[in-house]
Design a protein around this motif. Structure first.
Motif, PDB file in Angstrom:
ATOM      1  N   LYS A 410       0.868  -1.175   0.000  1.00 26.18           N
ATOM      2  CA  LYS A 410       0.000   0.000   0.000  1.00 26.18           C
ATOM      3  C   LYS A 410       0.906   1.226   0.000  1.00 26.18           C
ATOM      4  CE  LYS A 410      -3.369  -2.474   2.874  1.00 26.18           C
ATOM      5  NZ  LYS A 410      -4.486  -2.585   1.920  1.00 26.18           N
ATOM      6  N   PHE A 411       0.702   2.122  -0.948  1.00 26.64           N
ATOM      7  CA  PHE A 411       1.602   3.264  -1.107  1.00 26.64           C
ATOM      8  C   PHE A 411       1.064   4.495  -0.385  1.00 26.64           C
ATOM      9  CE2 PHE A 411       2.229   0.649  -4.973  1.00 26.64           C
ATOM     10  CZ  PHE A 411       3.526   0.238  -4.696  1.00 26.64           C
ATOM     11  N   PHE A 412       1.973   5.284   0.188  1.00 30.73           N
ATOM     12  CA  PHE A 412       1.582   6.480   0.918  1.00 30.73           C
ATOM     13  C   PHE A 412       2.580   7.594   0.630  1.00 30.73           C
ATOM     14  CE2 PHE A 412       4.743   4.629   3.679  1.00 30.73           C
ATOM     15  CZ  PHE A 412       5.385   5.716   4.270  1.00 30.73           C
ATOM     16  N   GLU A 413       2.133   8.824   0.807  1.00 33.64           N
ATOM     17  CA  GLU A 413       3.002   9.991   0.667  1.00 33.64           C
ATOM     18  C   GLU A 413       3.252  10.668   2.017  1.00 33.64           C
ATOM     19  OE1 GLU A 413       4.609  10.779  -2.007  1.00 33.64           O
ATOM     20  OE2 GLU A 413       3.617   9.280  -3.287  1.00 33.64           O
ATOM     21  N   SER A 414       2.254  10.603   2.918  1.00 35.53           N
ATOM     22  CA  SER A 414       2.394  11.182   4.258  1.00 35.53           C
ATOM     23  C   SER A 414       1.888  10.172   5.277  1.00 35.53           C
ATOM     24  CB  SER A 414       1.604  12.491   4.366  1.00 35.53           C
ATOM     25  OG  SER A 414       0.222  12.237   4.228  1.00 35.53           O
ATOM     26  N   PRO A 415       2.407  10.205   6.515  1.00 34.42           N
ATOM     27  CA  PRO A 415       2.004   9.227   7.542  1.00 34.42           C
ATOM     28  C   PRO A 415       0.508   9.215   7.820  1.00 34.42           C
ATOM     29  CG  PRO A 415       3.979  10.402   8.234  1.00 34.42           C
ATOM     30  CD  PRO A 415       3.483  11.088   6.992  1.00 34.42           C
ATOM     31  N   GLU A 416      -0.180  10.339   7.580  1.00 36.55           N
ATOM     32  CA  GLU A 416      -1.613  10.397   7.844  1.00 36.55           C
ATOM     33  C   GLU A 416      -2.392   9.405   6.978  1.00 36.55           C
ATOM     34  OE1 GLU A 416       0.347  13.060   7.478  1.00 36.55           O
ATOM     35  OE2 GLU A 416       0.316  13.638   9.600  1.00 36.55           O
ATOM     36  N   GLU A 417      -1.795   8.958   5.873  1.00 36.14           N
ATOM     37  CA  GLU A 417      -2.467   8.024   4.977  1.00 36.14           C
ATOM     38  C   GLU A 417      -2.372   6.579   5.465  1.00 36.14           C
ATOM     39  OE1 GLU A 417      -1.259   8.608   0.874  1.00 36.14           O
ATOM     40  OE2 GLU A 417      -0.613  10.637   1.356  1.00 36.14           O
ATOM     41  N   ILE A 418      -1.577   6.326   6.486  1.00 39.70           N
ATOM     42  CA  ILE A 418      -1.382   4.961   6.980  1.00 39.70           C
ATOM     43  C   ILE A 418      -2.468   4.628   7.997  1.00 39.70           C
ATOM     44  CG2 ILE A 418       0.184   3.424   8.221  1.00 39.70           C
ATOM     45  CD1 ILE A 418       2.496   5.112   7.127  1.00 39.70           C
ATOM     46  N   SER A 419      -3.165   3.548   7.759  1.00 39.46           N
ATOM     47  CA  SER A 419      -4.235   3.127   8.668  1.00 39.46           C
ATOM     48  C   SER A 419      -3.645   2.539   9.942  1.00 39.46           C
ATOM     49  CB  SER A 419      -5.128   2.089   7.989  1.00 39.46           C
ATOM     50  OG  SER A 419      -6.046   1.557   8.910  1.00 39.46           O
ATOM     51  N   MET A 420      -4.187   2.973  11.089  1.00 43.37           N
ATOM     52  CA  MET A 420      -3.733   2.443  12.374  1.00 43.37           C
ATOM     53  C   MET A 420      -4.468   1.167  12.757  1.00 43.37           C
ATOM     54  SD  MET A 420      -3.059   5.920  14.542  1.00 43.37           S
ATOM     55  CE  MET A 420      -1.915   5.112  15.655  1.00 43.37           C
ATOM     56  N   LEU A 421      -5.259   0.635  11.821  1.00 47.72           N
ATOM     57  CA  LEU A 421      -5.959  -0.616  12.070  1.00 47.72           C
ATOM     58  C   LEU A 421      -5.097  -1.835  11.764  1.00 47.72           C
ATOM     59  CD1 LEU A 421      -9.499   0.198  10.633  1.00 47.72           C
ATOM     60  CD2 LEU A 421      -8.754   0.233  13.010  1.00 47.72           C
ATOM     61  N   PHE A 422      -3.905  -1.591  11.209  1.00 47.69           N
ATOM     62  CA  PHE A 422      -3.010  -2.693  10.856  1.00 47.69           C
ATOM     63  C   PHE A 422      -1.695  -2.532  11.601  1.00 47.69           C
ATOM     64  CE2 PHE A 422      -5.832  -1.981   7.231  1.00 47.69           C
ATOM     65  CZ  PHE A 422      -6.399  -3.240   7.086  1.00 47.69           C
ATOM     66  N   GLY A 423      -1.760  -2.573  12.908  1.00 50.27           N
ATOM     67  CA  GLY A 423      -0.575  -2.353  13.722  1.00 50.27           C
ATOM     68  C   GLY A 423       0.482  -3.414  13.573  1.00 50.27           C
ATOM     69  N   ASP A 424       0.110  -4.602  13.055  1.00 52.11           N
ATOM     70  CA  ASP A 424       1.098  -5.669  12.877  1.00 52.11           C
ATOM     71  C   ASP A 424       1.721  -5.638  11.481  1.00 52.11           C
ATOM     72  OD1 ASP A 424      -1.246  -6.339  11.619  1.00 52.11           O
ATOM     73  OD2 ASP A 424      -1.109  -8.483  12.083  1.00 52.11           O
ATOM     74  N   SER A 425       1.410  -4.609  10.699  1.00 53.63           N
ATOM     75  CA  SER A 425       2.040  -4.453   9.384  1.00 53.63           C
ATOM     76  C   SER A 425       3.278  -3.581   9.511  1.00 53.63           C
ATOM     77  CB  SER A 425       1.039  -3.861   8.386  1.00 53.63           C
ATOM     78  OG  SER A 425       0.600  -2.591   8.818  1.00 53.63           O
ATOM     79  N   TYR A 426       3.908  -3.286   8.361  1.00 55.55           N
ATOM     80  CA  TYR A 426       5.188  -2.581   8.370  1.00 55.55           C
ATOM     81  C   TYR A 426       5.144  -1.346   7.473  1.00 55.55           C
ATOM     82  CZ  TYR A 426       7.383  -6.492  10.805  1.00 55.55           C
ATOM     83  OH  TYR A 426       7.718  -7.447  11.739  1.00 55.55           O
ATOM     84  N   ILE A 427       6.047  -0.419   7.772  1.00 51.87           N
ATOM     85  CA  ILE A 427       6.184   0.815   6.995  1.00 51.87           C
ATOM     86  C   ILE A 427       7.591   0.859   6.418  1.00 51.87           C
ATOM     87  CG2 ILE A 427       6.118   3.335   7.048  1.00 51.87           C
ATOM     88  CD1 ILE A 427       4.406   3.109   9.589  1.00 51.87           C
ATOM     89  N   VAL A 428       7.698   1.042   5.097  1.00 51.60           N
ATOM     90  CA  VAL A 428       8.982   1.256   4.434  1.00 51.60           C
ATOM     91  C   VAL A 428       9.040   2.734   4.074  1.00 51.60           C
ATOM     92  CG1 VAL A 428      10.429   0.679   2.469  1.00 51.60           C
ATOM     93  CG2 VAL A 428       9.045  -1.102   3.552  1.00 51.60           C
ATOM     94  N   ASP A 429       9.960   3.461   4.703  1.00 56.22           N
ATOM     95  CA  ASP A 429       9.970   4.917   4.576  1.00 56.22           C
ATOM     96  C   ASP A 429      11.321   5.407   4.052  1.00 56.22           C
ATOM     97  OD1 ASP A 429       8.962   7.462   4.676  1.00 56.22           O
ATOM     98  OD2 ASP A 429       8.450   7.404   6.804  1.00 56.22           O
ATOM     99  N   LEU A 430      11.347   6.680   3.663  1.00 60.56           N
ATOM    100  CA  LEU A 430      12.541   7.274   3.067  1.00 60.56           C
ATOM    101  C   LEU A 430      13.434   7.985   4.069  1.00 60.56           C
ATOM    102  CD1 LEU A 430      11.061   8.807  -0.217  1.00 60.56           C
ATOM    103  CD2 LEU A 430      12.041   6.551   0.153  1.00 60.56           C
ATOM    104  N   VAL A 431      13.122   7.868   5.349  1.00 55.31           N
ATOM    105  CA  VAL A 431      13.921   8.538   6.375  1.00 55.31           C
ATOM    106  C   VAL A 431      14.321   7.525   7.441  1.00 55.31           C
ATOM    107  CG1 VAL A 431      12.890  10.809   6.014  1.00 55.31           C
ATOM    108  CG2 VAL A 431      11.803   9.208   7.596  1.00 55.31           C
ATOM    109  N   PRO A 432      15.467   7.726   8.091  1.00 51.14           N
ATOM    110  CA  PRO A 432      15.851   6.833   9.190  1.00 51.14           C
ATOM    111  C   PRO A 432      14.864   6.938  10.340  1.00 51.14           C
ATOM    112  CG  PRO A 432      17.702   8.193   8.472  1.00 51.14           C
ATOM    113  CD  PRO A 432      16.478   8.763   7.842  1.00 51.14           C
ATOM    114  N   ASP A 433      14.771   5.899  11.138  1.00 51.47           N
ATOM    115  CA  ASP A 433      13.850   5.893  12.263  1.00 51.47           C
ATOM    116  C   ASP A 433      14.497   5.147  13.426  1.00 51.47           C
ATOM    117  OD1 ASP A 433      11.459   4.680  13.944  1.00 51.47           O
ATOM    118  OD2 ASP A 433      10.624   6.343  12.780  1.00 51.47           O
TER     119      ASP A 433
END
Length: 585
Positions: A410-433
């Protein structure tokens, strides 16, 4: 050429071809490379496989390489680029000879061009610029030879059509040679050759892009995609964009410093100016025809292309810099005495050595290690179940399409687009964390040539994405203060989760307060703080149909300004050093 000269050209061609292999990239780095690789796998310009206008002959050649045994689509693309990079030296050498440069100057020019940092590095990647430039240079050679040979003239027109089918802009490289050759063929009454040449070139270009449209979803959709891409280039990349640097500033980048090797490029520019002045006094037309060949591409690039990728775009016209610099070296030799080929060669070798020393760390890193986009995608394939959703930043969307075709991306441009209903999923982002797994390339040398993106990336759980609501102050260096009460939204996932809080209570300013932790409306813990530093962990059931809510309360707050201990006027209840929420696997 004499037999010895022919042997020198063959030896240099082989030697420089070997050095091209040293730049063969270990992995896929940039957006365009991923789109080209996707195009080899499944061609459809409407899906940006690859992006419009489709680069049909480039992808077609890579498909052939893929079909005959190179299983990896990206490697198939790289093979075409590598072959193009191996042709750059002989192509520019023979162009120089057609323009009446002497043997030594032609060799020096082609060698300088081959070892320019951008030419060498991009010769091992997966872009169209190098093979299109090589084909454009060879087309110019045949077109110029076509001034006296109708067969060479027709071959040149065919090759120029092929260059345009690889990358449309490179058609402009052959404009001046084509005009001159056509004029001379008409004067020689070779009308049949002119007709065949024009028809052949036009048919190749038309067939290439009509074929690209027919190979895509549909012809109307292809035309729409090309128009949208053209509009994007006009509004974002070109001089029409008000946020783009002014043209006078962009000119320095496009014509002088496309990569961060400023002192050396100044030397090349200075030698080029000397070469033009010398040609003027010696009444040599070749160096000025060099400008006629490369200036149209340079100006169109300067006006229309993305300034962030100028190191790549400048490959198409930096042959002019190399040719004129070599002419400048020859002129300097004449100024200080009799021109000698060995002195030109030594001067050129010294310059090449300085360029090699500068660019070698970048070449070595590109050749020996995977770039962050490749690293992170391979980590996902190794560590994440394909049935689990993966949120991927749109900036590496084509990479995900290539590496993760069987994943629920699932593609996103800003964190607000990420659903918090899938807490066991993962985020691949362009910044270190700090809460994730980070993949980086050092920003040294390679970032001075390549586009400065994709050097840092991270992958983390969605469960680490906490939304701090009412009651929280702005984050500080590794911690965050809250007032008397704070609300935090935590991602949902099925099953149990682990909540961990590391906090500091300002007991030097408040009497032992009562701390309360409320999770989804139920009191999880309530205690009197007797220690300043407190760390607690709870295992609780997560919601599955809505995000979780965490409320922290304290019965007392400190206010440095009111208590005359400082100027901070905020109410400070608890300092949260760590707040984590993870699925209980």
């Amino acid at each position: 050429m004499t037999r010895t000269q022919k042997q020198i050209v063959v030896a240099l061609t082989i030697l420089i071809a070997i050095t091209r292999v040293l730049a063969f990239a270990h992995g896929l780095f940039d957006w365009d490379e991923a789109q080209f690789a996707n195009g080899v796998r499944s061609y459809d310009v409407t899906q940006h496989h690859p992006h419009p206008p489709g680069y049909p002959l480039f992808i077609g050649a890579a498909k052939i390489v893929h079909a005959i045994g190179v299983a990896n689509e990206f490697r198939a693309v790289q093979v075409i680029v590598l072959l193009g990079s191996m042709l750059l030296f002989p192509a520019l050498f023979f162009l120089a000879r057609e323009l009446d440069f002497d043997f030594a100057t032609a060799c020096c020019a082609a060698t300088i061009f081959a070892f320019l940092p951008n030419v060498w590095i991009y010769g091992g990647t997966g872009f169209t610029d190098v093979p299109a430039t090589a084909m454009g240079l060879i087309a110019c050679v045949f077109l110029l030879r076509g001034r006296t040979d109708s067969r060479a003239y027709v071959i040149g027109a065919i090759l120029l059509g092929i260059a345009a089918g690889i990358r449309p802009l490179n058609l402009m490289m052959g404009a001046a040679p084509a005009l001159v050759a056509t004029y001379t063929r008409i004067r020689a009454r070779a009308f049949g050759a002119v007709a065949i040449a024009m028809l052949s070139g036009a048919v190749i270009v038309a067939a290439s892009y009509i074929g690209a449209g027919l190979a895509s979803e549909s012809w109307p959709a292809f035309v729409t995609s090309v128009r949208e891409q053209s509009q994007y280039v006009r509004n974002v990349d070109s001089w029409h964009n008000p946020h783009r640097p002014p043209l006078r500033h962009a000119a320095k980048t496009f014509f002088l410093w496309p990569f961060a090797m400023r002192r050396h490029m100044l030397w090349i520019a200075a030698l080029g100016c000397i070469g033009l002045l010398g040609a003027m006094f010696r009444r040599r037309g070749g160096p000025f025809f060099v400008l006629a060949i490369f200036t149209p591409v340079a100006i169109l690039s300067w006006l229309n292309l993305d300034i962030e990728a100028v190191a790549r775009y400048s490959i198409a016209y930096f042959g002019a810099h190399a040719l004129l610099a070599a002419e400048g070296i020859a002129t300097v030799m004449l100024i200080f005495g009799r021109k000698r080929a060995w002195a030109q060669a030594l001067f050129t070798i010294a310059g090449v050595i300085t360029m090699v020393r500068w660019v070698w760390p970048a070449i070595e890193m590109q050749r020996t290690s995977d770039p962050p986009p490749t690293q992170i995608m391979q980590w996902v394939r190794t560590n994440i179940d394909p049935l689990r959703p993966v949120y991927v930043h749109g900036g590496i969307g084509p990479h995900a399409e290539y590496f993760l075709p069987d994943y629920q991306t699932k593609f996103f441009e800003s964190p607000e687009e990420i659903s918090m209903l899938f807490g066991d999923s993962y985020i691949v982002d362009l910044v270190p964390d700090a809460k994730g797994v980070n993949f980086t390339w050092p920003r040294r040398r390679l970032s001075d040539v390549l586009r400065r993106r994709n050097f840092e990336m991270s992958v983390r759980r969605v469960s680490t994405m906490l939304k701090y609501g009412a009651g929280w102050h702005d984050p500080e260096d590794g911690f965050r203060w809250m007032g008397a009460e704070s609300k935090t939204t935590l991602p949902a996932f099925g099953g149990q989760g682990t909540l961990k809080i590391n906090m500091n209570v300002p007991l030097d300013l408040v009497a032992s307060p009562t701390i309360e932790i409320v999770f989804n409306g139920a009191t999880l813990d309530r205690f009197v703080a007797t220690d300043a530093d407190i760390e607690r962990t709870w295992t609780v059931a997560s919601r599955s149909d809505a995000p979780n809510e965490l409320i922290l309360r304290t019965s007392a707050v400190a206010n440095l300004a009111k208590q005359k201990h400082g100027q901070d006027a905020r109410d400070l209840g608890l300092r949260i050093n760590e707040l984590t929420w993870t699925p209980l696997d």
